[in-house]
Enzyme design. Sequence first.
Site, PDB file in Angstrom:
ATOM      1  N   TYR A  61       0.843  -1.209   0.000  1.00  0.00           N
ATOM      2  CA  TYR A  61       0.000   0.000   0.000  1.00  0.00           C
ATOM      3  C   TYR A  61       0.869   1.245   0.000  1.00  0.00           C
ATOM      4  CZ  TYR A  61      -5.035  -0.361   0.174  1.00  0.00           C
ATOM      5  OH  TYR A  61      -6.344  -0.481  -0.179  1.00  0.00           O
ATOM      6  N   GLU A  63      -0.531   4.862  -0.449  1.00  0.00           N
ATOM      7  CA  GLU A  63      -1.312   6.100  -0.659  1.00  0.00           C
ATOM      8  C   GLU A  63      -0.421   7.325  -0.510  1.00  0.00           C
ATOM      9  OE1 GLU A  63      -4.820   6.204   1.769  1.00  0.00           O
ATOM     10  OE2 GLU A  63      -5.769   4.604   0.628  1.00  0.00           O
ATOM     11  N   ASP A 207      -7.232  13.444 -25.079  1.00  0.00           N
ATOM     12  CA  ASP A 207      -7.292  12.037 -24.678  1.00  0.00           C
ATOM     13  C   ASP A 207      -6.616  11.237 -25.782  1.00  0.00           C
ATOM     14  OD1 ASP A 207      -7.900   9.417 -24.098  1.00  0.00           O
ATOM     15  OD2 ASP A 207      -9.914   9.861 -23.360  1.00  0.00           O
ATOM     16  N   THR A 233      -4.353   6.078 -21.548  1.00  0.00           N
ATOM     17  CA  THR A 233      -4.150   4.766 -20.954  1.00  0.00           C
ATOM     18  C   THR A 233      -2.745   4.312 -21.357  1.00  0.00           C
ATOM     19  OG1 THR A 233      -5.182   3.762 -22.886  1.00  0.00           O
ATOM     20  CG2 THR A 233      -6.571   4.026 -20.938  1.00  0.00           C
ATOM     21  N   LYS A 236      -2.584   0.488 -24.744  1.00  0.00           N
ATOM     22  CA  LYS A 236      -3.010   0.359 -26.143  1.00  0.00           C
ATOM     23  C   LYS A 236      -1.758   0.404 -27.032  1.00  0.00           C
ATOM     24  CE  LYS A 236      -7.669   2.093 -25.233  1.00  0.00           C
ATOM     25  NZ  LYS A 236      -7.749   2.896 -24.014  1.00  0.00           N
ATOM     26  N   ARG A 242      -2.362  -2.553 -18.128  1.00  0.00           N
ATOM     27  CA  ARG A 242      -3.619  -1.795 -18.031  1.00  0.00           C
ATOM     28  C   ARG A 242      -3.453  -0.741 -16.949  1.00  0.00           C
ATOM     29  NH1 ARG A 242      -6.712  -4.625 -21.310  1.00  0.00           N
ATOM     30  NH2 ARG A 242      -8.274  -2.999 -21.227  1.00  0.00           N
TER      31      ARG A 242
END
Length: 426
Positions: A61, A63, A207, A233, A236, A242
């Site tokens: 973790y 954060e 985008d 992203t 692609k 991902r």
Amino acid sequence: MDIHGHMTDRHHELGRTDPEIASLVHAEERLQQDTLRLIPSENYVSAAVLAATGTVLTNKYSEGYPGRRYYEGQQNIDPIEIIARERAQALFGVDHANVQPYSGSPANLAVYLAFARPGDTVLGMALPMGGHLTHGWGVSATGTWFRGVRYGVRADTGRTDLDEVRDLALRERPRIIFCGGTAVPRTVDFAGFAAIAREVDAILVADVAHIAGLIVGGVHPSPVEHVDVVSTTTHKTLRGPRGAMLMCRAEHAKAIDKAVFPGLQGGPHNNTTAAIAVALREAGTDEFRAYARQVVANAKRLGEELAARGFELVSGGTDNHLLLVDLTRRGVAGKVAAKALDRAGIVVNYNTVPFDTRSPFDPSGIRIGTPALTSRGLSEEHMPLIARWMDRIVTRAAVGSEDEIAAVRSEVREFLGGFPAPGLPV
Ligand code: DSN
């Protein structure tokens, strides 16, 4: 032990613990090897990216941001995120990169959180014209919590008309303008959008999820000097895991970071961050630039071959990795064609075409692209064969013949045997 060795060990362990899931993963590997994947938003990651994704970094973790975390034990995580950020900044030529968004939709939502208030107006390309859900389309949170207004493409050219965009912007005074989309076969005029955004004092977001790899590969203009925020992203044309990134000038860095965390997300997926870093390293190589050039060369050639066989291409062709095919004149619906192609081992998605008279669940077109097949080493010389297969299947789909589908399926499988897919066990 080498990477393949590790992967084999892990496969073995997965098989022992959960044979049901292991066998589905194995079946997916087979499917990805044996089928011609033409979905333009998909790709094959390298074995190195895959290895980084499947690491113990998933156990941690983190954060916050490097040097400002809410959890201890970040000795290895901080340098990984810093490396990923710095590689993105260098590769795209931006002041600031945030590599934590879980994927494209959360990345875009963070942009709204950073720059708009509920009820503000957003101007984006309409979904059926090639835009994305998160550019203010009605069924998305972005079209529910914000007031979405939409531009499209011209019926005669299949291309966006910047005069129409400007008129809309002057009338609607959007707080945010999105350019780019998910079914846009032509070069995006970032400078043209920027002039409009300046005129109406809107935040301009490019985008580039679909074309990020083409931008860093030097075969699509970069939006960086024109826009406020670049959203992408990573999985692609960029050939990463991902995930997603938001990039911006220094003046917007704080707003973007605050919107991603704590605004929208909790802990970043550190295994994904590491895999993004690996993909960005790969994307900085000459080999990747050659790959990007080949993606576009393949798409153009495939478009020509399809057009020669009577397929109608929206906008008449492509400048990038993607082709949008209107099947109306072929007398077969997009979904029927996509399902027949799938049975033949050619994987596409059915898609609306601009001004579609059919529903989005049963539209007139299919969307295809060349990123994944180029990752397997296919080049222009192979495109006529693919166009011939597609022609055979779409012709038969109209009359419902399964024999031809079975024949093409075995030809596809045999052909692809000569082009092992990156990252898959041989
Ligand atoms: N990025 C979309 C696609 O092009 O497939 C899905 O959101």
